[in-house]
Motif scaffolding. Structure first.
Motif, PDB file in Angstrom:
ATOM      1  N   ARG A   1       3.991   9.671  -6.350  1.00 34.99           N
ATOM      2  CA  ARG A   1       4.472   8.491  -7.055  1.00 34.99           C
ATOM      3  C   ARG A   1       3.328   7.498  -7.194  1.00 34.99           C
ATOM      4  NH1 ARG A   1      10.029   6.648  -4.798  1.00 34.99           N
ATOM      5  NH2 ARG A   1       9.821   5.469  -6.713  1.00 34.99           N
ATOM      6  N   PRO A   2       3.449   6.509  -8.071  1.00 30.43           N
ATOM      7  CA  PRO A   2       2.378   5.520  -8.226  1.00 30.43           C
ATOM      8  C   PRO A   2       2.076   4.720  -6.955  1.00 30.43           C
ATOM      9  CG  PRO A   2       3.850   5.432 -10.106  1.00 30.43           C
ATOM     10  CD  PRO A   2       4.494   6.342  -9.100  1.00 30.43           C
ATOM     11  N   ASN A   3       3.062   4.532  -6.109  1.00 30.68           N
ATOM     12  CA  ASN A   3       2.926   3.776  -4.869  1.00 30.68           C
ATOM     13  C   ASN A   3       2.328   4.681  -3.788  1.00 30.68           C
ATOM     14  OD1 ASN A   3       3.381   2.496  -2.414  1.00 30.68           O
ATOM     15  ND2 ASN A   3       5.497   1.953  -2.880  1.00 30.68           N
ATOM     16  N   ALA A   4       1.123   4.368  -3.327  1.00 29.15           N
ATOM     17  CA  ALA A   4       0.461   5.192  -2.313  1.00 29.15           C
ATOM     18  C   ALA A   4       1.168   5.158  -0.968  1.00 29.15           C
ATOM     19  CB  ALA A   4      -0.997   4.751  -2.148  1.00 29.15           C
ATOM     20  N   PHE A   5       2.128   4.277  -0.802  1.00 26.07           N
ATOM     21  CA  PHE A   5       2.887   4.203   0.449  1.00 26.07           C
ATOM     22  C   PHE A   5       4.141   5.080   0.422  1.00 26.07           C
ATOM     23  CE2 PHE A   5       0.483   0.271   0.250  1.00 26.07           C
ATOM     24  CZ  PHE A   5      -0.037   0.192   1.528  1.00 26.07           C
ATOM     25  N   ALA A   6       4.667   5.376  -0.759  1.00 22.59           N
ATOM     26  CA  ALA A   6       5.952   6.073  -0.890  1.00 22.59           C
ATOM     27  C   ALA A   6       5.857   7.517  -0.410  1.00 22.59           C
ATOM     28  CB  ALA A   6       6.430   6.032  -2.339  1.00 22.59           C
ATOM     29  N   GLY A   7       6.465   7.784   0.726  1.00 21.29           N
ATOM     30  CA  GLY A   7       6.549   9.144   1.247  1.00 21.29           C
ATOM     31  C   GLY A   7       5.253   9.724   1.770  1.00 21.29           C
ATOM     32  N   THR A   8       4.268   8.877   2.094  1.00 22.88           N
ATOM     33  CA  THR A   8       2.963   9.399   2.486  1.00 22.88           C
ATOM     34  C   THR A   8       2.579   9.164   3.937  1.00 22.88           C
ATOM     35  OG1 THR A   8       1.790   7.374   1.884  1.00 22.88           O
ATOM     36  CG2 THR A   8       2.055   9.053   0.144  1.00 22.88           C
TER      37      THR A   8
END
Length: 180
Positions: free
Chosen positions: A91-98
């Motif tokens: 996803r564009p958000n580097a925090f989402a699910g990482t």
């Protein structure tokens, strides 16, 4: 107080990968951006600041499936998977699910220096998400890029995002002024 702040900085390089950087649409000021990202990496290494690099991946079977040639980070950055944290996002958000937020918290990082691409997607989204998480994002104004669109040239997109994000969401700095 100033030195404690600097010790709590990490570098996040967003989507500096083959399929975006060396794809059919060339990023704005491609070589200058890569030189600036490499300078940030060198500065972070000298200060022994953590370096994180994220690459955008898609589902298995897509051209950007994990491990595909298009998702490989640029070798010129000389990132070291034994020392640097390299991870994938979908996803564009580097925090989402990482796990990025947890890694930063575990390392007592409260400022995140952001560079990479694409300005209007993953760089913007990650900066805003970092601020929402209570981090102090630092956007390197001359170390993020994108491509021309049918509506706006890349230069205008970058200038717009630097202006829009500065203050409300990020502290804006130049590569030459970015210390770790």
């Amino acid at each position: 107080m100033q030195s404690a702040r600097l010790k709590s900085r990490a570098l996040l390089i967003v989507d500096m990968q083959e399929g975006l950087f060396n794809g059919p649409d060339k990023p704005y000021e491609q070589e200058r951006i890569l030189a600036n990202v490499k300078q940030l990496i060198a500065n972070a290494r000298k200060a022994q600041a953590p370096i994180f690099a994220v690459r955008h991946t898609g589902p298995v079977g897509s051209p950007i499936e994990p491990g595909s040639p298009l998702t490989q980070l640029l070798p010129d950055m000389a990132l070291d998977p034994n020392r640097d944290r390299i991870f994938d996002k979908t996803r564009p958000n580097a925090f989402a699910g990482t796990g990025l937020a947890d890694w930063l918290k575990g390392a007592a990082i409260d400022e995140l220096v952001v560079a990479g691409m694409k300005t209007e997607y993953c760089v913007d989204t990650t900066c805003r998400a970092a601020a929402d998480l209570g981090l102090r994002p630092v956007l390197v104004a001359d170390a993020h890029t994108c491509m021309d669109t049918p509506v706006l040239p890349a230069r205008a997109i970058i200038e717009h995002h630097n202006r829009t994000l500065s203050g409300a969401f990020v502290t804006l700095v130049a590569t030459a002024d970015c210390a770790f």
